[in-house]
Design an enzyme around this catalytic site. Structure first.
Site, PDB file in Angstrom:
ATOM      1  N   SER A  92     -10.480  39.930   0.948  1.00 56.73           N
ATOM      2  CA  SER A  92     -11.620  40.263   1.719  1.00 56.73           C
ATOM      3  C   SER A  92     -12.377  41.548   1.263  1.00 56.73           C
ATOM      4  CB  SER A  92     -11.392  39.930   3.353  1.00 56.73           C
ATOM      5  OG  SER A  92     -12.787  39.722   3.928  1.00 56.73           O
ATOM      6  N   GLU A 140     -12.838  29.124   5.370  1.00 52.05           N
ATOM      7  CA  GLU A 140     -12.872  30.536   5.711  1.00 52.05           C
ATOM      8  C   GLU A 140     -13.463  30.907   6.902  1.00 52.05           C
ATOM      9  OE1 GLU A 140     -11.866  33.106   3.822  1.00 52.05           O
ATOM     10  OE2 GLU A 140     -12.013  32.639   1.699  1.00 52.05           O
ATOM     11  N   HIS A 158      -9.905  31.839   7.131  1.00 48.70           N
ATOM     12  CA  HIS A 158      -9.919  33.389   6.369  1.00 48.70           C
ATOM     13  C   HIS A 158      -8.643  33.960   6.690  1.00 48.70           C
ATOM     14  CE1 HIS A 158     -11.988  36.877   4.519  1.00 48.70           C
ATOM     15  NE2 HIS A 158     -11.708  37.397   5.535  1.00 48.70           N
TER      16      HIS A 158
END
Length: 541
Positions: free
Chosen positions: A236, A348, A454
């Site tokens: 990320s 995600e 995610h």
């Protein structure tokens, strides 16, 4: 239906209405580990036998003594830069002060300043530029590959000690985890802070990452590492940082491979002028309306944390650390030519939809289009077109539908764009994490499945035990986790993840689907995520 370019009609970052979710964009990957104070150097000279032991290493700044934990030697809380306090706040990192005697490197140093979070540990200590080295026991003479981990957290939260890499180390690599300046302290751009009138400002956290990489180049041989085989990897915001270092002139030659996990959500960076305008607004909010560097550097940490952008921060094109946007540099081949592994997770954005639901903002058929508009920062007409492309009848619930929209627009199709650009110049190995039953460790159950959300892949690479909702991987998931650790470390060792992992090319778009129990090749990523809708055809050539 006309394609909607992700770089034009859809904001490449996160929506203004999704501030809480943005705070969690990678903070959810953090554990609830407790920060500890920085260890003080021990000024005892030590015995010659201790100095010759595997747990005592001489660095360029002084001698450190680590500790043995099972089959791993750990060297924790080693300073790689001077504390960025006082006159050094909002300046490039300086070398650490050398020490005499043997410094105990047996406990983690403080996290960099960040607000309290259900997913991590708050900190107000600016004395935080430390790293941790994890080696196989007795590795000092083995010349092992090195993996440097950059944590996520919206460039606002997180710390290196929240990821236990011993399972990766067990595959014959050295892993270094780092802290770097976060939030306004790491990424505030303000003309008053520039070293010269009209000069660059901002990106101090990226400078810290480069300082840590330089420390690795200078010192890792003493721990048994090979400075010519360094892999930079992150998830990320850590993945975005890895991409930033790929295109930054200051990082050239500091690493030889890169792994980007869910880090392509913003390929276009803001120009310096825009970032400095936001910096001036921050200065006014913080009580420095005169906009002087002295006022800013004299602010209490608490004032900085309460005044900074709650959504998080992104790098800016300052002309020094970053001379152009990431996407532009990748497309033109103006980046460090190293092998790259890069990918995203299949679902995600469901994580952020879950955050909304837990806060009471549930997605319904009635508010679906409005939620799209808020998520992607697009006008009502565009939201209606998107809703027509993603009709509720195609999904099990409105929440899952919005999760697909956010996943495709913000993460997946940007990942495809980056993969196509990279593959024209360097060996590129693309993946999609596809375990639809991956445990969700940080949020409580909601009315829809999290899927491969995610940050859900991190538990397959690192040990994450201090989490609100711990769960064990099934036997099939453990088999996938072992394959992933093998592939990640294989890239570090040889620049190739696995024999069966195809190189990505724009023509074939072959990538590896990380699905239990065994990864499989997939070729329909673009169709699954409707990237022809989000990205004009000419952008994929």
């Amino acid at each position: 239906m006309r394609a909607i370019p992700t770089g034009q009609r859809v904001r490449t970052g996160l929506a203004r209405s999704a501030a809480v979710a943005a705070v969690l964009i990678t903070a959810v990957a953090c554990t609830s580990a407790t920060a500890t104070t920085s260890p003080s150097p021990s000024h005892s000279s030590g015995t010659s036998a201790a100095r010759g032991g595997r747990l005592v290493v001489t660095t360029a700044d002084g001698v450190v003594r680590g500790k043995a934990v099972a089959a791993t030697d750990e060297f924790l809380g080693i300073p790689y830069a001077a504390p960025p306090i006082g006159a050094l706040r909002w300046r490039p990192p300086r070398p650490p002060a050398p020490w005499h005697g043997v410094r105990a490197a047996t406990s983690f140093a403080p996290h960099c300043p960040q607000p309290p979070s259900s997913f991590g540990v708050a900190s107000s200590s600016e004395d935080c530029l430390y790293l941790n080295v994890f080696t196989p026991a007795g590795a000092k003479a083995r010349n092992l590959p090195v993996m440097v981990w950059v944590h996520g957290g919206s460039l606002r939260t997180g710390a290196g000690d929240e990821y236990n890499p011993t399972a990766l180390v067990g595959h014959g690599v050295i892993v270094v985890t780092i802290n770097y300046r976060l939030g306004a302290l790491g990424f505030l751009a303000d003309a008053a802070l520039a070293s010269r009138p009209g000069g660059p400002s901002g990106n101090y956290g990226l400078m810290d990452q480069q300082a840590a990489l330089r420390w690795v180049q200078r010192n890792i041989r003493g721990f048994g590492g090979n400075p010519g085989k360094v892999t930079l990897f992150g998830e990320s915001a850590g993945g975005l940082s890895t991409l930033s270092q790929l295109v930054s002139p200051g990082a050239r030659g500091l690493f030889q491979r890169a792994i980007v996990e869910s880090g392509t959500y913003q390929l276009t960076q803001q120009p310096l002028a825009t970032a400095e305008a936001a910096g001036a607004a921050f200065a006014t909010k913080a009580g420095c309306s005169s906009n002087t560097a002295a006022c800013l550097r004299g602010l209490p940490v608490s004032t900085i944390l309460s005044s900074q952008d709650p959504i998080g921060y992104t790098p800016d094109v300052d002309g020094a650390v970053l001379r152009q946007s990431i996407g532009t540099a990748l497309a033109s081949g103006q980046f460090d030519r190293v092998p790259v592994m890069i990918g995203a997770n299949h679902d995600e954005y469901r994580l952020f939809v879950a955050v909304f639901a837990l806060l009471g903002a549930k997605v319904t058929a009635a508010n679906y289009q409005n939620m799209i508009a808020n998520t992607l920062n697009v006008p009502a007409a565009a939201a209606a077109a998107i809703a027509a492309r993603y009709p509720l009848s195609h999904f099990s619930s409105p929440a899952v539908a919005l999760g697909a929209v956010g996943t495709d627009a913000i993460f997946a199709c940007h990942a495809l764009t980056a993969e196509e650009s990279l593959s024209r110049y360097v060996p590129t190995y693309a993946y999609e994490f596809n375990d639809e039953n991956a445990p969700e460790l940080f949020l409580q159950p909601v009315s829809f499945p999290y899927g491969a959300a995610h940050a859900s892949e991190l538990q397959y690479l690192f040990s994450q035990t201090a989490v609100p909702h711990p769960a064990e991987l099934t036997a099939a998931q453990q088999q996938l986790a072992e394959a992933m650790k093998q592939d990640w470390t294989n890239l570090a060792k040889a620049g190739v993840p696995a024999v069966g992992w195809p190189r990505f090319s724009p023509a074939s778009q072959r990538m590896l689907s990380l699905v239990p129990p065994r990864p499989q090749v997939e070729t329909n990523f673009s169709a699954q995520h409707q990237c022809a809708f989000w990205i004009p055809a000419e952008a994929n050539r």
